[in-house]
Design an enzyme around this catalytic site. Structure first.
Site, PDB file in Angstrom:
ATOM      1  N   GLY A 197       0.154  -4.327  10.518  1.00 14.54           N
ATOM      2  CA  GLY A 197       1.465  -4.069   9.942  1.00 14.54           C
ATOM      3  C   GLY A 197       1.518  -2.627   9.485  1.00 14.54           C
ATOM      4  O   GLY A 197       0.560  -2.126   8.881  1.00 14.54           O
TER       5      GLY A 197
ATOM      6  N   LYS B 196       0.824  -1.207   0.000  1.00 19.78           N
ATOM      7  CA  LYS B 196       0.000   0.000   0.000  1.00 19.78           C
ATOM      8  C   LYS B 196       0.860   1.259   0.000  1.00 19.78           C
ATOM      9  O   LYS B 196       0.607   2.213  -0.756  1.00 19.78           O
ATOM     10  CB  LYS B 196      -0.931  -0.003   1.217  1.00 19.78           C
ATOM     11  CG  LYS B 196      -1.995  -1.079   1.187  1.00 19.78           C
ATOM     12  CD  LYS B 196      -2.806  -1.083   2.481  1.00 19.78           C
ATOM     13  CE  LYS B 196      -3.842  -2.176   2.504  1.00 19.78           C
ATOM     14  NZ  LYS B 196      -4.637  -2.184   3.761  1.00 19.78           N
TER      15      LYS B 196
ATOM     16  N   CYS C 211      -0.748   0.784   6.048  1.00 22.04           N
ATOM     17  CA  CYS C 211      -1.144  -0.047   7.190  1.00 22.04           C
ATOM     18  C   CYS C 211      -2.144  -1.108   6.753  1.00 22.04           C
ATOM     19  O   CYS C 211      -2.981  -0.865   5.876  1.00 22.04           O
ATOM     20  CB  CYS C 211      -1.758   0.836   8.279  1.00 22.04           C
ATOM     21  SG  CYS C 211      -2.129  -0.062   9.814  1.00 22.04           S
ATOM     22  N   ASP C 212      -2.032  -2.275   7.371  1.00 18.14           N
ATOM     23  CA  ASP C 212      -3.001  -3.333   7.125  1.00 18.14           C
ATOM     24  C   ASP C 212      -3.268  -4.061   8.438  1.00 18.14           C
ATOM     25  O   ASP C 212      -2.340  -4.289   9.227  1.00 18.14           O
ATOM     26  CB  ASP C 212      -2.474  -4.331   6.089  1.00 18.14           C
ATOM     27  CG  ASP C 212      -3.566  -5.288   5.638  1.00 18.14           C
ATOM     28  OD1 ASP C 212      -4.418  -4.871   4.840  1.00 18.14           O
ATOM     29  OD2 ASP C 212      -3.578  -6.444   6.095  1.00 18.14           O
ATOM     30  N   THR C 213      -4.533  -4.389   8.672  1.00 14.19           N
ATOM     31  CA  THR C 213      -4.930  -5.040   9.922  1.00 14.19           C
ATOM     32  C   THR C 213      -5.736  -6.301   9.628  1.00 14.19           C
ATOM     33  O   THR C 213      -6.631  -6.283   8.779  1.00 14.19           O
ATOM     34  CB  THR C 213      -5.778  -4.084  10.788  1.00 14.19           C
ATOM     35  OG1 THR C 213      -5.023  -2.908  11.091  1.00 14.19           O
ATOM     36  CG2 THR C 213      -6.193  -4.751  12.100  1.00 14.19           C
TER      37      THR C 213
END
Length: 204
Positions: free
Chosen positions: A118, A50, A79-81
């Site tokens: 992350g 991203k 960001c990734d969740t």
């Protein structure tokens, strides 16, 4: 240094605003498909995808935020969740249907799971490009829910754009027994860790 959030998430935007960060938003169009099964590796991979997608878009002029890509220093935050549950359930992302949301919530109720976020920070415009990446983990304990309670929660619409089909800060907070770790990580952005990284880079 121009801070750019590579996300359209209203929760991430609000969290940045809450800690006084001035930023622009550019939504990543990166391919988020991945065969990675390790939640820590997955969120790290996707957060970097991203951030890199947005950084390239800024440098090419695809994104117009009133900046000169030839002179501006960009600090892009990706960001990734995901939600991860052991016992064969594995990684839970955002639900694609109410039926899938029901299945996710049914698997989470009455136990615990882990939330992984992350975060990747990419800085361009310097002699040496900078990349910082980290993963935050929080354990969440969920109360038992009846099928009727799960259906009522889904009817609020809240689960449909959230990893694991729930938001800790909303209606579902009535079912959260406790957490181990960073609360804001579960909301979608571990802001304390992020702030320390931005501070060390001279971005704030």
């Amino acid at each position: 240094m121009r801070i750019v959030l590579a996300s359209a998430s209203p929760r991430r935007k609000e969290l940045l605003e809450n800690i006084g960060i001035k930023y622009d938003v550019c939504v990543s169009d990166a391919d988020e498909s991945s065969l990675e099964k390790d939640p820590k590796k997955l969120v790290q991979i996707l957060s970097e995808k991203k951030a890199l997608s947005v950084l390239r878009g800024l440098e090419s002029g695809k994104f117009d935020i009133g900046a000169d890509a030839s002179t501006e220093i960009f600090c892009v935050i990706g960001c990734d969740t995901v939600v991860y549950q052991e016992n064969g359930v594995g990684i839970l992302g955002k639900p694609h249907s109410e039926a899938e949301a029901f299945e996710m919530l049914s698997s989470l109720q009455g136990g615990y799971h882990d939330v992984y976020s992350g975060v990747t920070i990419l800085v361009s415009g310097l002699k040496t490009p900078v990349k910082r990446s980290f993963v935050e983990q929080t354990r969440v304990h969920f109360s038992p829910m009846s099928d009727e309670e799960i259906s009522d929660y889904i009817a609020t619409g809240e689960p449909m754009d959230k990893a694991g089909s729930y938001g800790i800060q909303g209606y579902c907070s009535r079912y959260i027994e406790g957490i181990e770790g960073d609360y804001f990580n579960v909301v979608g952005l571990p802001v304390s860790h992020l702030y320390k990284e931005l501070k060390s880079l001279g971005a704030v």
